[in-house]
Design a protein around this motif. Structure first.
Motif, PDB file in Angstrom:
ATOM      1  N   MET A 198       0.820  -1.219   0.000  1.00 22.29           N
ATOM      2  CA  MET A 198       0.000   0.000   0.000  1.00 22.29           C
ATOM      3  C   MET A 198       0.849   1.262   0.000  1.00 22.29           C
ATOM      4  SD  MET A 198      -3.316  -0.799   2.423  1.00 22.29           S
ATOM      5  CE  MET A 198      -2.366  -1.244   3.883  1.00 22.29           C
TER       6      MET A 198
ATOM      7  N   TRP B  18       0.320   5.130  -1.326  1.00 24.31           N
ATOM      8  CA  TRP B  18      -0.656   5.717  -0.414  1.00 24.31           C
ATOM      9  C   TRP B  18       0.032   6.315   0.805  1.00 24.31           C
ATOM     10  CZ3 TRP B  18      -5.124   1.524  -0.126  1.00 24.31           C
ATOM     11  CH2 TRP B  18      -5.706   1.420  -1.391  1.00 24.31           C
TER      12      TRP B  18
ATOM     13  N   ARG C  14      -4.286   7.000   4.811  1.00 22.72           N
ATOM     14  CA  ARG C  14      -5.117   6.224   3.882  1.00 22.72           C
ATOM     15  C   ARG C  14      -4.879   4.727   4.062  1.00 22.72           C
ATOM     16  NH1 ARG C  14      -5.103   6.799  -2.773  1.00 22.72           N
ATOM     17  NH2 ARG C  14      -7.149   5.797  -3.127  1.00 22.72           N
ATOM     18  N   ALA C  15      -3.609   4.341   4.230  1.00 26.27           N
ATOM     19  CA  ALA C  15      -3.288   2.929   4.444  1.00 26.27           C
ATOM     20  C   ALA C  15      -3.865   2.435   5.773  1.00 26.27           C
ATOM     21  CB  ALA C  15      -1.773   2.727   4.412  1.00 26.27           C
TER      22      ALA C  15
ATOM     23  N   THR D 180      -7.662   1.904   5.657  1.00 29.77           N
ATOM     24  CA  THR D 180      -8.047   0.762   4.825  1.00 29.77           C
ATOM     25  C   THR D 180      -8.178  -0.515   5.655  1.00 29.77           C
ATOM     26  OG1 THR D 180      -6.934   1.752   2.908  1.00 29.77           O
ATOM     27  CG2 THR D 180      -7.373  -0.609   2.800  1.00 29.77           C
TER      28      THR D 180
ATOM     29  N   PRO E  68      -9.440   1.853  -2.009  1.00 32.58           N
ATOM     30  CA  PRO E  68      -9.681   1.242  -0.692  1.00 32.58           C
ATOM     31  C   PRO E  68     -11.024   0.523  -0.601  1.00 32.58           C
ATOM     32  CG  PRO E  68      -8.705   3.417  -0.420  1.00 32.58           C
ATOM     33  CD  PRO E  68      -8.998   3.260  -1.881  1.00 32.58           C
TER      34      PRO E  68
END
Length: 523
Positions: A326, A332, A336-337, A340, A395
């Protein structure tokens, strides 16, 4: 027939029984079962377990900031992440046995106090060397704290309540598995007081201090009923063997897999052989070995340990590869990671509670095997989606495979702990708990070592920015194939587990010898 069995099968009459001490009476008093304090104690030890699980993964998200702000070199960054795991794995069995000898509450409070101090030292580290040393101390203190968690649960709760408790424990494990990266991402995003990466350690301070205060009030002391001595030779052998195995695995890829690393890993098995031989003699001589080898004659324990080890390999591969995929492959950001992973975390927690409380009492071992197949199905679905969408994957497209994987993991993690400890005599709860955690860490280390083969082995050495993404996606899909294969092995190994854990067999606790039914509680 053992002496314990003789005692239980021919129970003396009231005139022949020796007078019970206050301590023995406290161990069996019905009031202990209805005592609400044990649920406060459970919340405290679960919080400590969650702290440890989060601390294992939260550091990864902050590595770029540490490199920039603290000036850490590649080798020092490696030690910041690996030093904790090495110290943790090497001290787990010893920590469990110390709890059996000196009291699980005492060792738990010592461990959580030391863990809190070490977290403060990490947060206020003035240079990379101090940070590495503090992480080693933090791992050592976790090795004192973590084995006591399952031991305290095993010694505090009666058999008919332990299924529910292990369900809660599985939920905590699931939350901790992915909460570290998410919490780390949020702390890095907020940059509290301009401290950059330091809050990821400092957040442990208020939690640790509160757990220390409440633990002293609500946790009941327990220890092994027989007087034991610390096996110093066993401590030395198990520490040497684990370091010989885990150090090359941790540093091998960075150092180019040198010959001495392979020789060290091969030599570790010779050290473990010497350990087994010594522990057998030690047990026969004075009954105080570091590792209670008789535990492996309990089929559920031996089979559960094998499954736990291989499951650790699976998780070790997946979580590291997933993070690299990711953040580097897809490019990312940390937040954001981290976000997810929320569906995975929720699925693990929900399935873990359901499995122990509802499913295992009815279906037994089949629940764990269904979990292995479900998790494998989620992995294969993820493999297909990552190939179909490539670098454009979003995602929301990961929600389905992550939810399926999380549900599978939840069906495994809580019942597995239950199955491993269900038939373990309470006087050996600390040793058994230490072994469970140790083999999980060993499995994780083996998985991390395999990442260099199943992931980095697929990636070229000098990649252009345009090549990085596609190469990482391809390597991620290759690694997922290995994870699915390992889950297939786990499914087969689970046939060696008992069809129904002893905790769910009505009256099973009553069939155990008296010394195995009742821990020695110390008021």
């Amino acid at each position: 027939m053992t002496s314990n069995e003789t005692q239980s099968s021919a129970d003396p009459g009231p005139a022949e029984r020796p007078p019970r001490t206050d301590t023995q009476a406290a161990a069996t008093a019905p009031a202990a079962v209805g005592d609400r304090r044990r649920w406060f104690a459970l919340a405290i030890v679960m919080t400590a377990a969650f702290m440890d699980l989060v601390d294992v993964t939260i550091v990864n998200i902050a590595i770029p900031s540490m490199r920039r702000d603290a000036g850490a070199s590649d080798s020092q960054v490696q030690w910041i992440t690996a030093g904790y795991a090495l110290a943790f794995a090497a001290g787990l069995i010893t920590g469990g046995r110390l709890g059996d000898i000196y009291g699980r509450k005492r060792l738990f409070l010592l461990g959580i106090g030391g863990f809190t101090v070490a977290s403060a030292l990490c947060g206020f580290a003035v240079n990379p060397e101090m940070l590495v040393a503090s992480r080693l101390l933090q791992g050592g203190m976790a090795a004192l704290m973590v084995p006591q968690v399952l031991s305290i649960v095993h010694a505090t709760f009666p058999a008919h309540e332990r299924g529910k408790v292990f369900g809660l424990f599985g939920a905590v494990v699931g939350l901790g598995a992915v909460s570290g990266p998410l919490l780390g991402a949020l702390l890095m995003e907020w940059n509290l007081f301009g401290l950059e990466w330091r809050p990821i350690f400092l957040i442990n301070l208020p939690v640790g201090i509160l757990a220390l205060i409440l633990g002293g009030r609500f946790i009941t002391e327990s220890r092994a009923p027989k007087a034991l001595k610390l096996d110093l030779v066993g401590v030395a052998l198990v520490t040497l063997g684990l370091l010989m195995l885990l150090y090359p695995l941790t540093r091998g890829r960075e150092l180019g897999w040198p010959l001495w690393g392979h020789l060290s890993m091969a030599g570790a098995f010779g050290v473990f052989g010497a350990l087994v031989a010594y522990e057998r003699r030690k047990g026969a001589r004075d009954g105080s070995p570091l590792i209670e080898l008789s535990l492996f004659r309990v089929k559920s324990f031996a089979a559960g340990i094998a499954v736990q080890t291989v499951f650790g390999v699976c998780l070790g591969i997946f979580f590291l590869v997933w993070t690299l995929y990711m953040q580097i492959g897809l490019g990312w950001g940390e937040l954001r990671a981290g976000l997810t992973g929320i569906p995975f975390s929720l699925a693990v927690s929900t399935a873990a509670g359901l499995s122990v409380q509802k499913l295992v009492p009815r279906f037994g071992r089949k629940v764990l095997q269904a979990g292995a197949l479900t998790m494998a199905a989620g992995v294969l679905l993820y493999l297909w989606e990552s190939g179909r969408y490539g670098l454009d994957i979003a995602p929301w497209q990961m929600i389905l495979p992550l939810t399926v994987m999380g549900a599978g993991m939840g069906l495994i993690v809580a019942p597995l702990t239950d199955a491993v400890l269900s038939e373990v005599p309470r006087e050996h709860a600390g040793s058994a708990s230490g072994l469970i955690n140790t083999v999980m860490q060993m499995g994780n280390a083996l998985g991390l070592g395999l990442v260099s083969v199943v992931f980095f082995g697929r990636i070229g050495e000098r990649l252009t920015p345009a090549e990085t993404g596609p190469e990482f996606v391809d390597a991620f899909r290759y690694a997922l194939g290995w994870v699915a294969a390992v889950l297939g092995v786990i499914f087969v190994l689970m046939f060696a587990l008992p069809k129904r854990p002893a905790l769910h067999v009505e009256g099973a606790a009553a069939e155990l010898p008296a010394a195995e039914r009742e821990p020695e509680l110390v008021s």
